[in-house]
Design a protein around this motif. Structure first.
Motif, mmCIF file in Angstrom:
data_model
loop_
_atom_site.group_PDB
_atom_site.id
_atom_site.type_symbol
_atom_site.label_atom_id
_atom_site.label_comp_id
_atom_site.label_asym_id
_atom_site.label_seq_id
_atom_site.Cartn_x
_atom_site.Cartn_y
_atom_site.Cartn_z
ATOM 1 N N TRP A 1 11.413 97.143 45.265
ATOM 2 C CA TRP A 1 12.489 96.954 44.295
ATOM 3 C C TRP A 1 11.890 96.815 42.899
ATOM 4 O O TRP A 1 10.789 96.303 42.734
ATOM 5 N N ARG B 1 20.959 92.631 45.320
ATOM 6 C CA ARG B 1 21.589 93.144 44.100
ATOM 7 C C ARG B 1 22.382 92.051 43.386
ATOM 8 O O ARG B 1 22.340 91.927 42.152
ATOM 9 N N LEU C 1 18.843 96.114 37.860
ATOM 10 C CA LEU C 1 18.175 96.876 38.912
ATOM 11 C C LEU C 1 17.876 98.290 38.428
ATOM 12 O O LEU C 1 18.756 98.971 37.882
ATOM 13 N N ASP D 1 20.948 94.373 51.346
ATOM 14 C CA ASP D 1 20.778 94.939 50.010
ATOM 15 C C ASP D 1 21.749 94.312 49.014
ATOM 16 O O ASP D 1 21.390 94.033 47.859
#
Length: 261
Positions: free
Chosen positions: A253, A222, A232, A218
């Motif tokens: 996402w 990011r 995000l 993750d």
């Protein structure tokens, strides 16, 4: 008569020609399973459906055609000419206009910005690493209008464990696909070795293809979004396959290009 396509770019041309049929051996196609989630996320971020959209790694065009059928102006791009040929034939058969472009997601350059970009079917999992992820996200950001939305999915490690571990054979009318997997437990990579056999009357076509994919942490995703100047907005784990008894095998996402950015 038999034809062996193994020497033709690892049989990828043959693979592209059976891709949709292969997906249908599992039941409902993934594009239809994920579409409500994608549409909901786009509407939330944009305040309604997009006017225009780029579908990155569009493959055989199923998601691009779904969007175009609702009046969205769609451009689909893919690195595979064979996949684009199938998408083009489907668009013509449906009398549904979409622009199709042969391009690499890491370096594509189209003339006009759009409201939204999508990238589905865990296509980003085929990138080599975080640097390629950043390059792709930078191209996405460059093609979004301020306030535009980017929605994409990724397979998690749990997804690879569930979907890319056990060998199997998938059968449809005139089609057999054998799947075998090669893992390196010290690396985030898996290779799917496919043997494709398609029969039409007395004609048999055979081909082989290797698909390599990896999972991303993750934090890597990011960071790549931030480096591309994208903000995000959400990351949601989900499992669209009722026959797979494991949660969180995929992530949806979403990010936006800041207004004024």
């Amino acid at each position: 008569m038999e034809a062996d396509a193994a020497s033709d770019a690892d049989g990828y041309t043959l693979f592209a020609s059976v891709y949709d049929q292969w997906q249908q051996t599992y039941g409902a196609e993934y594009a239809y399973l994920v579409a409500p989630r994608v549409d909901e996320r786009l509407a939330q971020l944009l305040g309604g459906p997009p006017r225009d959209l780029i579908d990155v790694a569009c493959g055989t065009g199923t998601h691009a055609l779904l969007q175009a059928s609702r009046g969205v102006a769609v451009t689909g791009l893919d690195l595979s000419e064979a996949m684009l040929a199938v998408a083009r034939a489907k668009a013509e058969a449906a009398a549904c206009p979409i622009a199709l472009v042969h391009a690499d997601m890491r370096s594509f350059d189209l003339p006009k910005p759009v409201d939204a970009v999508t990238c589905l079917y865990a296509s980003l999992n085929h990138l080599a690493g975080p640097a390629d992820l950043t390059r792709t996200f930078q191209r996405v950001a460059a093609h979004l209008r301020p306030g535009g939305a980017f929605v994409f999915d990724l397979n998690t490690r749990a997804g690879f464990e569930a979907l890319w571990r056990q060998p199997g054979t998938d059968r449809g009318p005139g089609l057999t696909i054998d799947r075998r997997y090669a893992w390196d437990d010290d690396e985030p990579w898996v290779a799917m070795h496919l043997t494709v056999e398609r029969r039409s009357g007395e004609t048999v076509e055979r081909g082989r293809s290797v698909l390599r994919a990896r999972w991303f942490e993750d934090g890597e995703v990011r960071t790549a979004l931030a480096q591309a100047g994208l903000v995000l907005t959400d990351c949601t784990p989900f499992n669209p396959f009722p026959e797979v008894d494991r949660p969180g095998i995929k992530q949806l996402w979403s990010a936006t290009r800041p207004r004024g950015g």
